[in-house]
Design a protein around this motif. Sequence first.
Motif, short mmCIF file in Angstrom:
data_model
loop_
_atom_site.label_atom_id
_atom_site.label_comp_id
_atom_site.label_asym_id
_atom_site.label_seq_id
_atom_site.Cartn_x
_atom_site.Cartn_y
_atom_site.Cartn_z
N GLY A 1 0.80 -1.22 0.00
CA GLY A 1 0.00 0.00 0.00
C GLY A 1 0.83 1.27 0.00
O GLY A 1 0.28 2.37 -0.10
N ASP A 2 2.15 1.15 0.08
CA ASP A 2 3.03 2.33 0.04
C ASP A 2 3.38 2.68 -1.40
O ASP A 2 3.28 1.84 -2.30
N GLN A 3 3.78 3.92 -1.58
CA GLN A 3 4.12 4.41 -2.92
C GLN A 3 5.50 5.06 -2.91
O GLN A 3 5.98 5.49 -1.87
N ILE A 4 6.07 5.16 -4.08
CA ILE A 4 7.33 5.90 -4.24
C ILE A 4 7.28 6.62 -5.58
O ILE A 4 6.77 6.07 -6.57
N SER B 1 -5.32 3.10 0.03
CA SER B 1 -4.88 2.32 1.18
C SER B 1 -4.86 3.16 2.44
O SER B 1 -5.07 2.66 3.54
N ALA B 2 -4.64 4.46 2.27
CA ALA B 2 -4.65 5.35 3.44
C ALA B 2 -6.03 5.36 4.08
O ALA B 2 -6.16 5.43 5.30
N GLU B 3 -7.05 5.29 3.22
CA GLU B 3 -8.41 5.25 3.75
C GLU B 3 -8.66 3.95 4.50
O GLU B 3 -9.32 3.93 5.53
N ALA B 4 -8.12 2.90 3.99
CA ALA B 4 -8.37 1.58 4.59
C ALA B 4 -7.47 1.31 5.79
O ALA B 4 -7.80 0.49 6.63
#
Lengths: 424, 437
Positions: free
Chosen positions: A383-386, A399-402
């Motif tokens: 769920g992380d991004q770069i 994913s931040a919402e979840a």
Amino acid sequence: MTDSSQSPSNDRRAFLRGAVGGTALGALGMMGAYSYSPLRHGHFDTAESEKTDIGAVRSLKVTNISETSWFSNADLIGDIRGAGGLLVNQYKFNWPPFADKNGALAEGSYADGIKHIKDDLPNNLERAWAFQMENAVHPENAGGYAALLEIEMRDGSTKKLLLDSGWSYDWIDKAFQREGIDTMLANGEIDALIISHEHFDHFWGFPVSMKYAPEIDVYVPDGFYEEGFQYVKDSGHRGKLHVMKPGLTPLFDGVAIYNFAIPIITRVYGENSLYVNVEGKGLVSVTGCCHQGIIRFAETALKEIQMEKLYGIYGGLHISPFDDWDPKYDDLVFTLGDYGFEKIGANHCTGLLTVKKFIARGLPVVQGTARFGSKDPVYLGNGDQIGFGREVPLMSPVSAEAAPAAYSPPASGGDDGAVQGATY
Amino acid sequence: MPSSETVERYGDGYLEERNLVQRWPTPIPQILNLVLLGALFYATWWIFQDPRGWMRLYTPYVGYMYCRWLLIILIWMVYIFNYWPFRRAWLERTHPVIKAVLLSAIAVAIMAVVIKGFFEGLLGNYGMAYFNPEQMQKLGITDFFAEEYAALAILMFAALASWLSPAWIVGMEGAPWQRERQPVRGLTILLVTFFLATIIFFMTMHPHMGILYEQWQSFAAIAPPWWHEFADTVSGNFHVSWIMCCTVVVWLVETIWERYPFRVIRHDWARRFATFFGIIAIAFACHFFLYFAQELWWGEAVRGTRRLYAPDWRWLHVGETMIFFLLPALFITFYLNNWPRKGSPTYRVAVRTLVTLVAAIVIYWLYYNTSHLFLGTQRGFSHPQQFPMIPTIWLINIMLINHWFMDNWPGWKIAPQTSAEAAKDETVLDPALKPAE
């Protein structure tokens, strides 16, 4: 003691033998000394080869759909040990989704496994997976690797690539749904599915992608076995299948696939990795497992591709996937900093210990949030991004919402003894 | 000292003195034995090693450990202990198959005692944890890697011993204990060479093991290892390379070179030191040259990378390449009666060396192009779990059993030596220098 009498002729003969032997040994010694002297470098080709212009993109964003290929090292490596080690054919393990009804470790095969689920692929994956939960070896340990590449082109348009399709149908389907990949696939927003290599945790969740986009272009590495090609067909793929030959193949402006013809554990062969050239920044290496080695990948780029510099890394680097170690891995920790990467998003099979050593060595590792089954915030988690050439929030918006408790690893997944620190 | 007539000689001089004669004209015995060796190799490979087979010891290190230890124990039994405690008459009269079964079983039993008792049980429980998988499992290492790491440490001891033990016989001619009776001679040489192996292990593989675990064991081992800048890697494979070269060169000197050129040195101790250290010097020349050859073929190694371009793999591959030279050299000596037998020593050595070189290149090519089809290994050069030394040493073990324990049965048999042959043997070679077949 001697081996000859003392007559003059025998003395001469012995002298000649000694002279011949001594000369031969001397020549051998000189050869050895020369072979590791600085003089030997004069024999190596230092001429600049013609480099390929693969174009450039404006930016790249990578979303980590899942880097958690399995939940318990002890279970996975225990299976490998029980089956006979790291050279045993992966289709033999009786791992999901190719479980036979006998469910015995190391007694399976593709043919025996696929017959139980073929009719359910790709549209009844729940039933196919339920069979695995009942019959496979450690079905609860299966996760999978997949990443979404969103590439901002120089004309302002966006292209999307899906790198790998995980392992567990259940796990990867939920991860797709969490990150909206299911919808993107169904809407035809994703231009291609790149399979990095044939390993269970990157490829065996293939029917999940086919469930949403059976017509999608698929790229697999040269070296796929018969079982792998059959699985592509059995999964319901109806689009174009591209088999990447060893070497560089430009995909579109700024993006290229590089196929490395290399043997890999559990009888897999060949790996596709991606180069993305970000305008004004440099080259980004995106890998599934990078079995060829990140230094080899970087050296290949320096030799063959026009770029400003090496800029970033995303993906598994296959150093200590089971938190095992070998001193030769320290050679990488010593030298990776020499290549000037500015952003390192290494996760998955890089191993926690390796990343901790990178950090201790001062390398620019982007750390994560340890959600959705990722064990440690030391590297980018699920769920992380770069972003490369652009700034992006660490957590993908959906994913931040979840977060933080949308999904949790299976109850059987355990702590294998997390690394407490790192030398350097 | 009692006269030789009253003293039991056990197998002292047995290899040199037994009169092996072919049962059929060339090449029938050679083909027959080759078929037998191949069949035994493949059957035992399938049972013990093959990743598709029964016991699947080729994990890889566990299987590697067993085949390396079997090799050194065979060498100990025959070269160091001269078959003691088996009497000479028993060696000469017992059927080769019975001898092979019994002596091989003893070798396996000794191997089990050494590995399980000495290394895992004694050293692993009361000295260094890395010799014992259970001790490492207690520290949190998974079962599989605990076994692999322990096997690596234990097999490296065997690698050192399989160079030093025969080197003491070939190079030092067993001196200064060559006239002692068995088992005094065997025990003394065993202890001395094991002591030397221990010293070299601590200077080479112990620093490797010291950084195998997190945290680095800096108080117990030099970390990073002292060789890393020179060798371009922290890996102990740098030492695996030259140690394997030493092991192979010992046998080249002993077999196809008939201990030339060192044997022309007349002074005993000068010859012994020249041979012992000459072997090391030749091995280092091969060590560096074969690394250079890889750089010429594949390009310069790059520190930090994996596989084909990694210095650690290149060093390992030097050792792997050397073992391919040993196979044809042993075959020439064991089954071709060290052909050619005529001509000057320079000519004989040159021809055998040339044939060995060509045959090794052919076997190397065949191995890397076909072995994945029948050994259950992976195709390609640099699979991190692929060790060509495992099948090649496995085959060498079987050749040694056939030659040392079975008198080359079924293609050969022991025949009484004629008086002319015995006299010739006495005059041609000094017994201390005579190649041991």
